[in-house]
Write an enzyme that holds these catalytic residues in place. Structure first.
Site, mmCIF file in Angstrom:
data_model
loop_
_atom_site.group_PDB
_atom_site.id
_atom_site.type_symbol
_atom_site.label_atom_id
_atom_site.label_comp_id
_atom_site.label_asym_id
_atom_site.label_seq_id
_atom_site.Cartn_x
_atom_site.Cartn_y
_atom_site.Cartn_z
ATOM 1 N N LYS A 103 0.941 -1.024 0.049
ATOM 2 C CA LYS A 103 -0.018 -0.230 -0.069
ATOM 3 C C LYS A 103 0.941 1.232 -0.194
ATOM 4 O O LYS A 103 0.594 2.289 -0.779
ATOM 5 C CB LYS A 103 -0.960 0.058 1.282
ATOM 6 C CG LYS A 103 -1.576 1.293 1.696
ATOM 7 C CD LYS A 103 -2.424 1.274 2.598
ATOM 8 C CE LYS A 103 -1.676 1.650 4.117
ATOM 9 N NZ LYS A 103 -1.429 3.161 4.068
ATOM 10 N N ASN A 104 2.079 1.296 0.944
ATOM 11 C CA ASN A 104 2.524 2.456 1.245
ATOM 12 C C ASN A 104 3.493 2.783 -0.093
ATOM 13 O O ASN A 104 3.898 3.843 -0.282
ATOM 14 C CB ASN A 104 3.540 2.500 2.368
ATOM 15 C CG ASN A 104 2.444 2.798 3.520
ATOM 16 O OD1 ASN A 104 1.150 3.084 3.247
ATOM 17 N ND2 ASN A 104 3.037 2.554 4.795
ATOM 18 N N CYS A 120 -4.299 13.150 13.029
ATOM 19 C CA CYS A 120 -5.126 11.900 13.003
ATOM 20 C C CYS A 120 -4.892 11.236 14.244
ATOM 21 O O CYS A 120 -4.342 11.573 15.145
ATOM 22 C CB CYS A 120 -4.550 11.275 11.680
ATOM 23 S SG CYS A 120 -2.942 10.469 11.937
ATOM 24 N N ARG A 153 1.132 15.198 13.158
ATOM 25 C CA ARG A 153 1.484 14.861 11.626
ATOM 26 C C ARG A 153 1.454 15.806 10.805
ATOM 27 O O ARG A 153 0.721 16.016 9.729
ATOM 28 C CB ARG A 153 0.706 13.596 10.983
ATOM 29 C CG ARG A 153 0.744 12.276 11.837
ATOM 30 C CD ARG A 153 0.225 11.071 11.259
ATOM 31 N NE ARG A 153 0.908 10.535 10.095
ATOM 32 C CZ ARG A 153 0.372 9.507 9.648
ATOM 33 N NH1 ARG A 153 -0.716 8.978 9.692
ATOM 34 N NH2 ARG A 153 1.209 9.027 8.507
ATOM 35 N N ASP A 201 4.660 0.822 12.115
ATOM 36 C CA ASP A 201 3.608 0.234 11.663
ATOM 37 C C ASP A 201 3.448 -1.344 12.045
ATOM 38 O O ASP A 201 2.648 -1.967 11.775
ATOM 39 C CB ASP A 201 3.565 0.198 10.108
ATOM 40 C CG ASP A 201 3.262 1.662 9.542
ATOM 41 O OD1 ASP A 201 2.966 2.412 10.269
ATOM 42 O OD2 ASP A 201 3.406 1.901 8.481
ATOM 43 N N ARG A 248 -8.700 -0.028 4.652
ATOM 44 C CA ARG A 248 -7.916 1.159 4.113
ATOM 45 C C ARG A 248 -6.732 0.372 3.651
ATOM 46 O O ARG A 248 -5.961 0.758 2.975
ATOM 47 C CB ARG A 248 -7.477 2.012 5.180
ATOM 48 C CG ARG A 248 -8.662 2.993 5.522
ATOM 49 C CD ARG A 248 -8.449 4.210 6.113
ATOM 50 N NE ARG A 248 -6.737 4.787 5.657
ATOM 51 C CZ ARG A 248 -5.785 5.017 6.610
ATOM 52 N NH1 ARG A 248 -5.916 5.012 7.692
ATOM 53 N NH2 ARG A 248 -4.826 5.165 5.895
HETATM 54 C C1 UD1 Z 1 4.686 6.966 6.210
HETATM 55 C C2 UD1 Z 1 3.774 5.932 6.235
HETATM 56 C C3 UD1 Z 1 3.320 5.252 7.480
HETATM 57 C C4 UD1 Z 1 4.418 5.295 8.524
HETATM 58 C C5 UD1 Z 1 5.238 6.131 8.745
HETATM 59 C C6 UD1 Z 1 6.600 5.826 9.419
HETATM 60 C C7 UD1 Z 1 2.628 6.019 3.987
HETATM 61 C C8 UD1 Z 1 1.431 6.274 3.467
HETATM 62 N N1 UD1 Z 1 2.706 5.971 5.313
HETATM 63 O O1 UD1 Z 1 3.833 8.004 6.870
HETATM 64 O O2 UD1 Z 1 2.462 4.248 7.417
HETATM 65 O O3 UD1 Z 1 3.870 5.012 9.740
HETATM 66 O O4 UD1 Z 1 5.739 6.524 7.278
HETATM 67 O O5 UD1 Z 1 7.264 5.076 8.998
HETATM 68 O O6 UD1 Z 1 3.764 5.726 3.474
HETATM 69 N N2 UD1 Z 1 6.863 14.772 10.323
HETATM 70 C C9 UD1 Z 1 6.901 15.968 10.629
HETATM 71 N N3 UD1 Z 1 6.989 17.149 9.786
HETATM 72 C C10 UD1 Z 1 6.872 16.771 8.491
HETATM 73 C C11 UD1 Z 1 6.631 15.200 8.055
HETATM 74 C C12 UD1 Z 1 6.593 14.413 9.139
HETATM 75 O O7 UD1 Z 1 6.921 16.698 11.805
HETATM 76 O O8 UD1 Z 1 6.709 17.484 7.500
HETATM 77 C C13 UD1 Z 1 6.799 13.945 11.728
HETATM 78 C C14 UD1 Z 1 5.362 13.099 11.539
HETATM 79 O O9 UD1 Z 1 4.633 13.763 12.501
HETATM 80 C C15 UD1 Z 1 6.189 11.906 12.393
HETATM 81 C C16 UD1 Z 1 7.513 11.723 11.808
HETATM 82 O O10 UD1 Z 1 7.642 12.824 11.419
HETATM 83 O O11 UD1 Z 1 5.940 11.956 13.723
HETATM 84 C C17 UD1 Z 1 7.478 10.544 10.644
HETATM 85 O O12 UD1 Z 1 6.559 10.793 9.771
HETATM 86 P P1 UD1 Z 1 6.611 10.476 8.239
HETATM 87 O O13 UD1 Z 1 7.859 9.603 7.992
HETATM 88 O O14 UD1 Z 1 6.618 11.494 7.493
HETATM 89 O O15 UD1 Z 1 5.365 9.582 8.079
HETATM 90 P P2 UD1 Z 1 4.528 9.567 7.084
HETATM 91 O O16 UD1 Z 1 5.010 9.898 5.597
HETATM 92 O O17 UD1 Z 1 3.237 10.494 7.242
#
Ligand code: UD1
Length: 418
Positions: free
Chosen positions: A22-23, A118, A123, A306, A398
């Site tokens: 999915k990701n 969420c 996030r 995850d 999902r």
């Molecule tokens: C992706 C995955 C999710 C997984 C996560 C971590 C998808 C669709 N989702 O989510 O399943 O749990 O990686 O492996 O691929 N953060 C910030 N600012 C930003 C971006 C991130 O503060 O601009 C923080 C987030 O709040 C979180 C951490 O960084 O605490 C990691 O987030 P991130 O790696 O970006 O996760 P996602 O891409 O949302």
């Protein structure tokens, strides 16, 4: 609203094949925005998040055909006439924010709803935005939307404050059409990033270094169509292995690259499980007694956040005390009160869960709160004595394709009810 009814106690056994990731599939489908030509993707999982992605792509006027039985998506983005991801679509699936980079790079404009918080945390997307700004985008926040514009993006050096998966994807996609070279530092190293990089290379992008903490992108003036097959879902694989271990079963999970699962496999081995790594499969045999094991979640190649909730169920019935520390998301223990309703003994202290293993869990009505929490409740119910009903199963749909059918084929007493 659909629910899942489980009569626990059956040990899982047999072979299960995982679906496409999915990701990996989500950003890859969004990358089709970068070309006017036809992109054909295989092994696309038939999931609610994929359908939400296609709704957004269709809204942009992209020609989308999804043959769900064949797991094939055909996308042609030669008539895009909107450059906006509206609130209602982003709210349903926050991964929609990765449409920002491709829209901006190809059309010089994008309006994307801020995703908001969420169940598992705040996030924010500040790393996505500051990276795109460094590439030359002008970004404003207005009425809950990110409004971005640029002439042609310019290659530059971007250093991420944290190896965010989504920010790495957004910036890498945007850089494929920028002028000159972009170097992205402190990038996420998750296998889904490399899968996206491979799909972009199939479109003519020049990317090196994916899978390491420094990615180099030589911007092109245009990209072309492609055919690409999505990798297997490592989290789905890990979830079935965890379910087998919690039910004292023996299963083989096929269709994955075992290297993507190494951190999880090592921890499973520490519980006493016997793990056989095959070419594209893993065989797990459960031990008589489960040992408790400590976990700290961290970015790849560390233990994935995850898989935290699913692993916690194994610890709930292991011998002894274990500590699980969540370092990625600040609020990712929503499954704990539900596991306690099954009889688990878990205390939360900040970002640490302290789990005292109990002899067995007992069935109960349960409420799913997010995708991976739902998976942990299903595993809890599978190993609990008696009947459990898991409510709000739409979270599960999902991200897990035909989960109850796959589990039933492994011997679980599970059914979907209305
Ligand atoms: C992706 C995955 C999710 C997984 C996560 C971590 C998808 C669709 N989702 O989510 O399943 O749990 O990686 O492996 O691929 N953060 C910030 N600012 C930003 C971006 C991130 O503060 O601009 C923080 C987030 O709040 C979180 C951490 O960084 O605490 C990691 O987030 P991130 O790696 O970006 O996760 P996602 O891409 O949302």
């Amino acid at each position: 609203m659909d629910k899942i009814k489980i009569r626990g106690g059956n040990s899982l056994s047999g072979v299960v094949e995982v679906s496409g990731s999915k990701n990996a599939a989500l950003p890859i489908l969004f990358s089709s925005v970068l070309t006017d030509e036809l992109c054909v993707y295989k092994r696309v999982p038939d999931l609610q998040d994929i359908h939400s992605t296609l709704v957004l792509l269709k809204y942009l006027n992209i020609d989308c055909e999804f043959k769900s039985e064949q797991h094939e998506a055909q996308l042609k983005a030669n008539c895009v006439n909107k450059h906006e991801a509206p609130y209602d679509l982003v709210r349903k699936m926050r991964a929609s924010v990765v449409v920002l980079g491709p829209l901006l790079a190809k059309y010089g404009k994008a309006k994307v709803s801020l995703p908001g918080g969420c169940a598992i945390g705040a996030r924010p997307i500040n790393y996505h935005l500051s990276g795109l700004e460094k590439l030359g985008a002008k970004i404003q926040l207005e009425n809950g939307y990110v409004i971005a514009s640029c002439k042609r993006l310019r290659g530059t050096r971007v250093c991420l404050e944290f190896p965010s998966v989504g920010a790495t994807e957004n910036i890498m996609m945007a850089a494929t059409l920028a002028k000159g070279e972009t170097v992205i530092e402190n990038t996420a190293r998750e296998p889904e990033i490399s899968d996206l990089a491979c799909a972009l290379r199939a479109m003519g992008a020049q990317i090196e270094g994916d899978g390491t903490e420094r990615i180099f992108v030589q911007g092109q003036t245009s990209l072309h169509g492609c055919q690409y097959q999505i990798m297997g879902d490592r989290i789905e694989a890990g979830t079935y292995l965890a379910a087998a271990l919690a039910t004292k079963g023996c299963i083989e999970v096929t269709g994955i690259n075992t290297k993507h699962l190494e951190a999880v496999l090592k921890k499973l081995e520490k519980t006493g499980a016997q793990i056989e790594r095959k070419e594209n499969a893993v065989l797990l045999r459960s031990p008589k007694k489960l040992k408790s094991v400590n976990i700290v979640t961290s970015p790849f190649p560390g233990f994935p956040t995850d898989m935290q909730a699913q692993f916690m169920v194994i610890m709930a019935i292991a011998n002894g005390i274990s500590h699980i520390k969540e370092t990625i998301f600040e609020n990712r223990f929503m499954h704990v009160p539900e596991l306690i309703r099954l009889g688990a003994n878990i205390i939360i202290d900040g970002n640490m869960a302290i789990i005292h293993g109990v002899k067995n869990l007992i069935g109960a009505p349960l409420m799913a709160t997010d995708l991976r929490a739902s998976a942990s409740l299903i595993i809890g119910a599978l190993c609990a004595e008696g009947e459990s009903i898991v409510n709000r199963i739409y979270h599960l749909d999902r991200g897990y394709e035909k989960m109850e059918i796959k589990l039933r084929a492994l011997g679980a007493d599970i059914e979907r009810i209305l």
